[in-house]
Enzyme design. Structure first.
Site, short mmCIF file in Angstrom:
data_model
loop_
_atom_site.label_atom_id
_atom_site.label_comp_id
_atom_site.label_asym_id
_atom_site.label_seq_id
_atom_site.Cartn_x
_atom_site.Cartn_y
_atom_site.Cartn_z
CG ASN A 9 -1.69 1.23 1.44
OD1 ASN A 9 -1.79 2.06 0.55
ND2 ASN A 9 -2.27 1.37 2.63
CD1 TRP A 10 3.79 1.18 -2.57
CD2 TRP A 10 4.10 2.41 -4.42
NE1 TRP A 10 4.79 0.58 -3.31
CE2 TRP A 10 4.99 1.31 -4.46
CE3 TRP A 10 4.11 3.30 -5.48
CZ2 TRP A 10 5.89 1.10 -5.52
CZ3 TRP A 10 4.99 3.09 -6.54
CH2 TRP A 10 5.87 2.00 -6.55
CE LYS A 11 -0.19 3.28 4.72
NZ LYS A 11 -0.05 3.40 6.18
CG HIS A 90 -5.76 2.01 5.31
ND1 HIS A 90 -5.35 2.97 6.21
CD2 HIS A 90 -4.73 1.15 5.18
CE1 HIS A 90 -4.12 2.70 6.60
NE2 HIS A 90 -3.72 1.60 6.00
CD GLU A 92 -2.88 5.61 6.80
OE1 GLU A 92 -2.83 5.65 5.56
OE2 GLU A 92 -1.97 5.10 7.49
CD GLU A 160 -3.43 -2.46 7.41
OE1 GLU A 160 -2.32 -2.68 6.94
OE2 GLU A 160 -4.10 -1.45 7.15
N GLY A 166 2.64 2.33 10.78
CA GLY A 166 3.62 3.40 10.65
C GLY A 166 4.36 3.75 11.93
CB SER A 206 5.21 -1.74 12.03
OG SER A 206 4.87 -0.37 12.26
N GLY A 227 2.89 -1.11 4.22
CA GLY A 227 2.93 0.29 3.84
C GLY A 227 4.35 0.73 3.53
N GLY A 228 5.00 1.36 4.49
CA GLY A 228 6.32 1.95 4.28
C GLY A 228 7.33 1.03 3.62
P1 PGA Z 1 2.98 0.36 7.55
O1 PGA Z 1 1.49 0.57 6.95
O2 PGA Z 1 3.49 -0.94 6.98
O3 PGA Z 1 3.74 1.56 7.04
O4 PGA Z 1 2.85 0.32 9.02
C1 PGA Z 1 0.61 -0.52 6.82
C2 PGA Z 1 -0.72 -0.07 6.28
O5 PGA Z 1 -1.21 1.01 6.68
O6 PGA Z 1 -1.31 -0.76 5.44
#
Ligand code: PGA
Length: 246
Positions: A9-11, A90, A92, A160, A166, A206, A227-228
């Site tokens: 997930n590149w956001k 998600h 967010e 999640e 993050g 994470s 994500g990251g």
């Molecule tokens: P993260 O994000 O791996 O950067 O913690 C995961 C996500 O929000 O899908």
């Protein structure tokens, strides 16, 4: 029977130059048994479809098929651009865009109606975990966010924990296993053993090269939503390899 899935997930990250990361991943994992899904920003979605065996998804979709919804994307448009999946719900988006489980369910249904796989996200806050409400919260989000149209092909559930996204903090393997086993049992109860056992359940929050292998040993963890660490081939590739080795 469940194909492992490594989803990135590149956001709101990634420029045209980032496509070079996909070329590296595709080359490194061309014989992978693991399904590798990249969810780039919408600006890169169509260009990202050029890197088989990687598959491509979006990060959100609107619940309606078309119309006056400035800034939104429909499931049909995602499909038209070459997308095969879409992340919905998600944390967010639940927080920044006030998306309720009812809205997430409508989005998932819209995605499935267009032949996309809906990756439905859910997770508890730190306060909810401290209050020992995690399974109640997950149970409510499962019941509320997942449409009745779910099958093993058109649904993926992503667990999640909000406090792990993050932050570099991850639950213990026992905590991950408890929630994944709970999700599996609820899916089987609602959809029957056949569908309930075929839906893939991802862990997200994470996931990094140094903790992925441990997480992938946990029961009912069928992969990760990353994500990251999905932004570069250098970080995502070892996570994919760890999943391939399970
Ligand atoms: P993260 O994000 O791996 O950067 O913690 C995961 C996500 O929000 O899908």
């Amino acid at each position: 029977m469940r194909r492992k899935l490594a989803a990135g997930n590149w956001k709101m990250n990634g420029m045209q130059a980032s496509l070079a990361e996909l070329a590296r991943l595709a080359q490194a994992h061309r014989d992978s048994a693991v399904e590798i899904l990249i969810c780039p920003p919408a600006t890169l979605l169509q260009a990202a479809t050029a890197y088989a065996p990687l598959t491509v998804g979006a990060q959100d979709c609107h619940m309606n098929a078309s119309g006056a919804h400035t800034g939104d994307l429909s499931a049909a448009q995602i499909r038209d651009a070459g997308g095969r999946a879409v992340i919905v719900g998600h944390s967010e988006r639940r927080a920044d865009h006030h998306e309720s489980s009812q809205m997430v369910r409508a989005k998932a249904r819209a995605a499935q109606a267009e032949g996309l796989t809906a990756i439905v996200c859910m997770g508890e806050s730190a306060a909810q975990r401290e209050a020992q409400n995690t399974l109640d919260i997950i149970g409510g989000q499962l019941a509320g966010s997942i449409p009745d149209t779910a099958t093993g092909e058109n649904l993926v559930v992503a667990y999640e924990p909000i406090w792990a996204i993050g932050t570099g903090r991850v639950p213990t393997l026992a905590q991950i296993g408890e929630v994944h086993d709970f999700i599996r049992a609820r899916l089987e109860r609602r959809f029957g053993a056949g569908v309930g056992r075929s839906v893939r359940i991802l862990y997200g929050g994470s996931v990094k090269p140094d903790n992925a292998a441990g997480i992938f040993t946990v029961s009912n963890v069928d992969g990760a939503l990353v994500g990251g660490a999905s932004l570069t081939a250098a970080a995502f590739s070892p996570i994919i390899s760890a999943l391939d080795a399970v």
